[in-house]
Scaffold this motif. Structure first.
Motif, PDB file in Angstrom:
ATOM      1  N   GLY A  42     -45.769  38.312  33.155  1.00  0.00           N
ATOM      2  CA  GLY A  42     -44.471  37.775  33.518  1.00  0.00           C
ATOM      3  C   GLY A  42     -44.595  36.833  34.693  1.00  0.00           C
ATOM      4  O   GLY A  42     -45.626  36.793  35.374  1.00  0.00           O
ATOM      5  N   PRO A  43     -43.568  36.039  34.971  1.00  0.00           N
ATOM      6  CA  PRO A  43     -43.610  35.122  36.110  1.00  0.00           C
ATOM      7  C   PRO A  43     -43.692  35.888  37.424  1.00  0.00           C
ATOM      8  O   PRO A  43     -43.092  36.954  37.572  1.00  0.00           O
ATOM      9  N   GLU A 101     -27.950  33.670  37.059  1.00  0.00           N
ATOM     10  CA  GLU A 101     -28.997  33.399  36.084  1.00  0.00           C
ATOM     11  C   GLU A 101     -29.764  32.148  36.479  1.00  0.00           C
ATOM     12  O   GLU A 101     -29.209  31.209  37.047  1.00  0.00           O
ATOM     13  N   GLN A 102     -31.070  32.179  36.144  1.00  0.00           N
ATOM     14  CA  GLN A 102     -31.948  31.082  36.523  1.00  0.00           C
ATOM     15  C   GLN A 102     -32.219  30.188  35.315  1.00  0.00           C
ATOM     16  O   GLN A 102     -32.368  30.656  34.197  1.00  0.00           O
ATOM     17  N   PHE A 104     -34.864  27.395  33.867  1.00  0.00           N
ATOM     18  CA  PHE A 104     -36.261  27.042  34.072  1.00  0.00           C
ATOM     19  C   PHE A 104     -36.597  25.659  33.546  1.00  0.00           C
ATOM     20  O   PHE A 104     -36.048  25.211  32.528  1.00  0.00           O
ATOM     21  N   GLY A 105     -37.535  25.016  34.215  1.00  0.00           N
ATOM     22  CA  GLY A 105     -38.128  23.787  33.718  1.00  0.00           C
ATOM     23  C   GLY A 105     -39.217  24.110  32.708  1.00  0.00           C
ATOM     24  O   GLY A 105     -39.543  25.272  32.485  1.00  0.00           O
TER      25      GLY A 105
ATOM     26  N   GLN B  33     -31.557  41.193  33.968  1.00  0.00           N
ATOM     27  CA  GLN B  33     -31.448  40.004  33.129  1.00  0.00           C
ATOM     28  C   GLN B  33     -32.531  40.022  32.053  1.00  0.00           C
ATOM     29  O   GLN B  33     -33.646  40.485  32.294  1.00  0.00           O
ATOM     30  N   TYR B  35     -34.659  37.473  29.429  1.00  0.00           N
ATOM     31  CA  TYR B  35     -35.047  36.088  29.192  1.00  0.00           C
ATOM     32  C   TYR B  35     -35.946  36.035  27.958  1.00  0.00           C
ATOM     33  O   TYR B  35     -36.638  37.003  27.629  1.00  0.00           O
ATOM     34  N   GLN B  37     -38.983  33.550  26.050  1.00  0.00           N
ATOM     35  CA  GLN B  37     -39.926  32.458  26.287  1.00  0.00           C
ATOM     36  C   GLN B  37     -40.675  32.153  25.003  1.00  0.00           C
ATOM     37  O   GLN B  37     -41.348  33.009  24.437  1.00  0.00           O
ATOM     38  N   LEU B  43     -38.798  29.155  29.159  1.00  0.00           N
ATOM     39  CA  LEU B  43     -38.088  30.367  29.546  1.00  0.00           C
ATOM     40  C   LEU B  43     -36.587  30.109  29.561  1.00  0.00           C
ATOM     41  O   LEU B  43     -36.118  29.199  30.242  1.00  0.00           O
ATOM     42  N   HIS B  45     -32.642  31.924  29.804  1.00  0.00           N
ATOM     43  CA  HIS B  45     -31.827  33.096  30.133  1.00  0.00           C
ATOM     44  C   HIS B  45     -31.000  33.509  28.925  1.00  0.00           C
ATOM     45  O   HIS B  45     -30.397  32.673  28.251  1.00  0.00           O
ATOM     46  N   PHE B  88     -38.570  38.993  28.205  1.00  0.00           N
ATOM     47  CA  PHE B  88     -38.806  39.582  29.519  1.00  0.00           C
ATOM     48  C   PHE B  88     -37.512  40.162  30.073  1.00  0.00           C
ATOM     49  O   PHE B  88     -36.439  39.575  29.912  1.00  0.00           O
ATOM     50  N   TRP B 104     -40.062  40.818  37.634  1.00  0.00           N
ATOM     51  CA  TRP B 104     -40.267  40.592  36.205  1.00  0.00           C
ATOM     52  C   TRP B 104     -41.239  41.597  35.600  1.00  0.00           C
ATOM     53  O   TRP B 104     -42.205  42.006  36.239  1.00  0.00           O
TER      54      TRP B 104
END
Lengths: 113, 114
Positions: A42-43, A101-102, A104-105, B33, B35, B37, B43, B45, B88, B104
Motif C-alpha cells: 500500500g502507499p 477523500e484524497q 491521486f495523480g 476509506q 480505494y 487501484q 488510485l 477513492h 485498499f 494504508w
C-alpha cells in the motif's frame, strides 16, 4: 474538473544521482500528500502539506529526500542521492482539507539502477 | 506502520458474481476509506465511512463498518471485468490535531474472469 497532474511519468536513474518530481494538485485543495508505493504494498505517506506548511514528514528520509510546496499550490519532491531501494512509484494526492477523500495523480515510476 | 490489513490478499471470481473484501485495523478511527487501484486509472477513492456509520452504499458498492470488531467489508455486486484491480482500505485515526494521516493496508487483488 482537472485532476492531479504529475511529471515525469517514468524516470530511470543510476544510484547516487538526483531526481525531482513535480505535482500540481486540484485547484483549491488545501492539503497535498506525497506517497511512496513499492510494488505489492500500500502507499506509504512521505510528507503532508497543509497549504504551504508541513503537517507530517515523520516518514520522510530527510537525509536524502526533500519536498516543498510553492505558494501553497505546486509541489516538488527531490531525492539526492538516490539508492536502489528508492525504486518505487511516487504518488501525489490532494484533498479539500485534512480528513477528506484524497485524489491521486497518475504517479511517477522511478527505477534506480 | 501498517494499520489496515485486507483479507483475502487475492480473490478471483467469475464475472457477474459478488466479491467481498475485508479490512481489519488496530486502533480507533475517525473514518475508514476504500480505494481502488488499477493500471488504467491509478488510485481512485471509492467510499468514506465515518466511525458513527454502520453501512454505506454507492452504486454496486456496499461498505459496512463494525467498530467493536475494528473491521470493515467492501461488497461489489454483479462484478464486471472493469472491477479487476487492487482494493485498499485506509484508516484515519483520531489524532487530536490537524494531522489526518491515512494508514494504508497492503490491499486485496481482485481478478474478474470473463
Amino acid at each position: 474538473e482537472a485532476g492531479v497532474a504529475q511529471s515525469p511519468r517514468y524516470k530511470i536513474i543510476e544510484k547516487r544521482q538526483s531526481v525531482a518530481f513535480w505535482c500540481n494538485p486540484i485547484s483549491g485543495h488545501a492539503t497535498l500528500y506525497w506517497y511512496q508505493q513499492i510494488l505489492g504494498q500500500g502507499p506509504k505517506l512521505l510528507i503532508q502539506f497543509q497549504n504551504n506548511g508541513v503537517v507530517d514528514d515523520s516518514q520522510l528520509p530527510k537525509d536524502r529526500f526533500s519536498a516543498e510546496r510553492l505558494k501553497g499550490v505546486d509541489s516538488t519532491l527531490k531525492i539526492q542521492p538516490a539508492k536502489l531501494e528508492d525504486s518505487a512509484v511516487y504518488l501525489c494526492a490532494s484533498s479539500q482539507d485534512s480528513g477528506y477523500e484524497q485524489y491521486f495523480g497518475p504517479g511517477t515510476r522511478l527505477t534506480v539502477t | 506502520s501498517q494499520q489496515g490489513e485486507e483479507d483475502p490478499q487475492a480473490l478471483s471470481i467469475q464475472e457477474g458474481e459478488n466479491a467481498t473484501m475485508n479490512c481489519s485495523y488496530k486502533t480507533s478511527i475517525n473514518n475508514l476509506q476504500w480505494y481502488r487501484q488499477n493500471s488504467g486509472r491509478g488510485l481512485v477513492h471509492l467510499i468514506l465511512i465515518r466511525s458513527n456509520e454502520r453501512e454505506k452504499h454507492s452504486g454496486r458498492l456496499r461498505v459496512t463498518l463494525d467498530t467493536s470488531k475494528k473491521s470493515s467489508s467492501l461488497l461489489i455486486t454483479a462484478s464486471r471485468a472493469a472491477d479487476t484491480a487492487s482494493y485498499f482500505c485506509a484508516t484515519d485515526p483520531p489524532g487530536g490535531d490537524s494531522n489526518y494521516q491515512l494508514i494504508w493496508g497492503a490491499g486485496t487483488k481482485l481478478i474478474i474472469k470473463p
